[in-house]
Design a protein around this motif. Structure first.
Motif, short mmCIF file in Angstrom:
data_model
loop_
_atom_site.label_atom_id
_atom_site.label_comp_id
_atom_site.label_asym_id
_atom_site.label_seq_id
_atom_site.Cartn_x
_atom_site.Cartn_y
_atom_site.Cartn_z
N ALA A 44 1.04 -1.12 0.08
CA ALA A 44 0.01 -0.01 -0.04
C ALA A 44 1.06 1.12 0.09
O ALA A 44 0.52 2.29 -0.26
CB ALA A 44 -0.83 0.20 1.11
N GLY A 107 1.83 12.68 -8.92
CA GLY A 107 1.24 11.69 -8.04
C GLY A 107 -0.10 12.11 -7.47
O GLY A 107 -0.84 13.21 -7.96
N THR A 108 -0.89 11.24 -6.71
CA THR A 108 -2.10 11.64 -6.20
C THR A 108 -2.08 12.95 -5.33
O THR A 108 -2.97 13.74 -5.46
CB THR A 108 -2.54 10.56 -5.18
N THR A 109 -1.09 13.23 -4.91
CA THR A 109 -1.13 14.38 -4.05
C THR A 109 -1.13 15.51 -4.79
O THR A 109 -1.72 16.53 -4.36
CB THR A 109 0.27 14.20 -3.04
N HIS A 137 -6.37 9.81 3.75
CA HIS A 137 -5.04 10.08 3.80
C HIS A 137 -4.63 11.73 4.02
O HIS A 137 -5.64 12.18 3.37
CB HIS A 137 -4.38 9.52 2.32
N SER A 139 -2.87 13.18 2.19
CA SER A 139 -3.12 13.88 0.78
C SER A 139 -4.49 14.39 0.28
O SER A 139 -4.50 15.24 -0.56
CB SER A 139 -2.93 12.85 -0.28
N THR A 184 -11.85 8.73 -0.41
CA THR A 184 -10.96 7.67 -0.86
C THR A 184 -11.81 6.65 -1.14
O THR A 184 -13.00 6.28 -0.78
CB THR A 184 -10.14 7.23 0.16
N ASN A 188 -6.44 3.24 2.76
CA ASN A 188 -4.82 2.54 2.90
C ASN A 188 -4.81 2.08 4.53
O ASN A 188 -3.70 1.58 4.59
CB ASN A 188 -3.88 3.74 2.71
N ASP A 213 -10.35 9.55 -4.72
CA ASP A 213 -8.89 9.42 -4.41
C ASP A 213 -8.78 7.82 -4.71
O ASP A 213 -9.13 6.88 -3.81
CB ASP A 213 -8.44 9.55 -3.00
N ALA A 215 -5.93 6.21 -5.16
CA ALA A 215 -4.36 5.63 -4.96
C ALA A 215 -4.24 4.06 -4.53
O ALA A 215 -3.57 3.56 -5.00
CB ALA A 215 -4.04 6.51 -3.91
N GLN A 216 -5.40 3.74 -3.66
CA GLN A 216 -5.39 2.39 -3.47
C GLN A 216 -6.26 1.51 -4.18
O GLN A 216 -6.03 0.33 -4.16
CB GLN A 216 -5.87 2.11 -1.79
N SER A 236 -1.77 7.17 -8.30
CA SER A 236 -0.33 7.37 -8.49
C SER A 236 0.21 6.37 -9.16
O SER A 236 -0.34 5.28 -9.12
CB SER A 236 0.56 7.42 -7.00
N HIS A 238 3.04 4.91 -8.58
CA HIS A 238 4.14 3.96 -8.13
C HIS A 238 3.37 2.73 -7.49
O HIS A 238 3.91 1.68 -6.92
CB HIS A 238 4.88 4.57 -7.28
N LYS A 239 2.15 2.99 -7.22
CA LYS A 239 1.33 2.01 -6.30
C LYS A 239 0.67 0.77 -7.28
O LYS A 239 0.22 -0.02 -6.88
CB LYS A 239 0.17 2.63 -5.39
#
Ligand code: PMP
Length: 423
Positions: A44, A107-109, A137, A139, A184, A188, A213, A215-216, A236, A238-239
């Motif tokens: 995560a 990224g998400t942020t 998060h 973010s 979200t 996370n 969001d 991201a996850q 993002s 990278h996840k």
């Protein structure tokens, strides 16, 4: 993702698929602290990268490195073509109405900050409400706090029940005077998958916009814009097995058109004089400066890799592995898993009586186990759960049941050690 309860699983049907997947990730063969095989359970935070992504990054820098959208030479054209091909890949993967709706960010942020500035600064008035949830998060909290301070808007949140699901009983009341709901898709910390579609329908009925969001959730291929019907969505690279330093903001084209740019600089302009400038069309209006070119191209490779997977199989496997992990962890005396949502992913946060998360993470690391300890960038939620830090094991598609067993054995060893030392 749903998890009917039954930890007795026959893994043999899945095994060849998971073993084949694991061979795509060179890092999974690593040993740490000498001879300890790496057991990576911090997905995560960031996921590992398959050869398909590593090779695309290497090929770009070896063969085609150039800036995009500027040069009139062979390499610049190749780089631009590959960069824009990633936009097409992401747009079709998400089910976006147009490639113009896809903005590359860091990224998400950054994507959420972009909306808070580009949309919020322009359209929010004092007294307007921004609605987040108690499981965000940082973010997806701090940019809205900052926006509320800048504009005089009011920040409100949807509470989370003891089971770790959203309490939507007062949602319609909360939506009165709300202009933006930002929530979200998958927590996370708690793993909870939120009923985004329902929240979107109710928010739209009150005239509010919704940012998701993802991201996850994007790494688990749970994002379909046609189903979610949200106005903005952020994730993002990278996840989801892509590079760091790149992310995506999806926005409805008419909203992106109406928004102000976030950052100013090269490439986001149309005409510039000493005193003034006009903006490029979307999405370029939001991509100031040299973008993360290799990373965008690597993100495209990661999305193609995700698209190549049989998600019927991987969703079933992830659900089974998550259920198994929770059942095994809960068999440990004094261990509490936080988050009991029926619909959940594999981010599993827990606390253990008399054992500090940082001590646990440190000792498990000596056994090759990579997990997360701390506030997971969700301090208000962690405090709400009555803690200042938790331990989190987060699973991804390449994790194995025997890695879960190793985690459980590791925790039992650490417990036993502290019991002996501290009595
Ligand atoms: N939202 C959620 C739910 C996350 O898990 C994360 C990363 N942990 C973020 C936002 C922020 O992502 P990034 O740091 O890649 O911008």
């Amino acid at each position: 993702m749903s998890n009917p309860a039954s930890p007795m699983v026959d893994w043999s049907d899945w095994r060849p698929t998971i073993d084949a997947l694991r061979r795509e990730f060179p890092i999974l063969d690593r040993k740490v602290h000498g001879d300890k095989p790496l057991i990576y359970l911090d997905n995560a935070a960031t996921a590992q990268k398959p050869k398909a992504v590593l090779e695309v990054l290497n090929r770009f820098y070896t063969e085609s490195n150039a800036n995009v959208h500027r040069g009139i030479h062979c390499l610049a054209e190749e780089a631009t073509e590959a960069y824009e091909a990633s936009r097409k890949t992401v747009a079709s993967w998400l089910g976006a109405p147009s490639e113009k709706a896809i903005v590359f960010t860091r990224g998400t942020t950054e994507a959420i900050n972009l909306v808070a500035h580009g949309w919020g600064n322009k359209f929010l008035k004092p007294g307007d409400r921004i609605l987040v949830t108690e499981m965000e998060h940082h973010s997806n909290l701090i940019p809205w706090q900052m926006l509320a301070r800048r504009t005089g808007a009011v920040l409100d949140w949807i509470p989370v029940t003891g089971d770790g699901v959203l309490d939507l009983s007062r949602l319609d009341e909360q939506l009165a005077s709300t202009r933006m709901v930002s929530l979200t898709h998958m927590s996370n910390v708690l793993g909870t998958v939120n009923p985004v579609r329902d929240v979107v329908a109710r928010a739209h009925a009150h005239g509010a916009l919704v940012l998701v969001d993802a991201a996850q959730s994007a790494p688990h291929s749970l994002v379909d814009l046609n189903e979610l019907d949200c106005d903005f969505l952020a994730f993002s690279g990278h996840k989801l097995m892509g590079p760091t330093g790149v992310g995506v903001l999806y926005g409805r084209p008419e909203l992106l058109e109406a928004m102000d740019p976030f950052l100013g600089g090269g490439e986001m302009i149309s005409k510039v004089t000493w005193q003034d400038a006009t903006w490029a069309d979307i999405p370029y209006k939001f991509e100031a400066g040299t973008p993360p070119i290799a990373e965008v191209i690597g993100l495209g490779a990661a999305v193609r890799f995700l698209q190549s997977l049989d998600w019927k199989v991987f969703h079933a496997y992830s659900d089974a592995l998550t259920r198994y992990a929770i059942a095994q962890l809960e068999s440990i005396d004094g261990l509490v898993v936080h988050g009991k949502a029926p619909d959940r992913g594999g981010a599993i946060s827990f606390s253990i009586r008399d054992l500090h998360p940082h001590d646990l993470a440190h000792f498990l690391d000596q056994d090759g186990l990579a997990i997360r300890a701390g506030h997971m960038c969700a301090q208000p939620l962690i405090h709400q759960l009555g803690h200042s830090a938790l331990t989190r094991a987060s699973l991804y598609l390449y994790n194995l049941p025997e890695e879960v067993d190793a985690l459980v054995r590791g925790i039992l060893r650490v417990k036993e050690f502290f019991h002996r030392v501290l009595g």
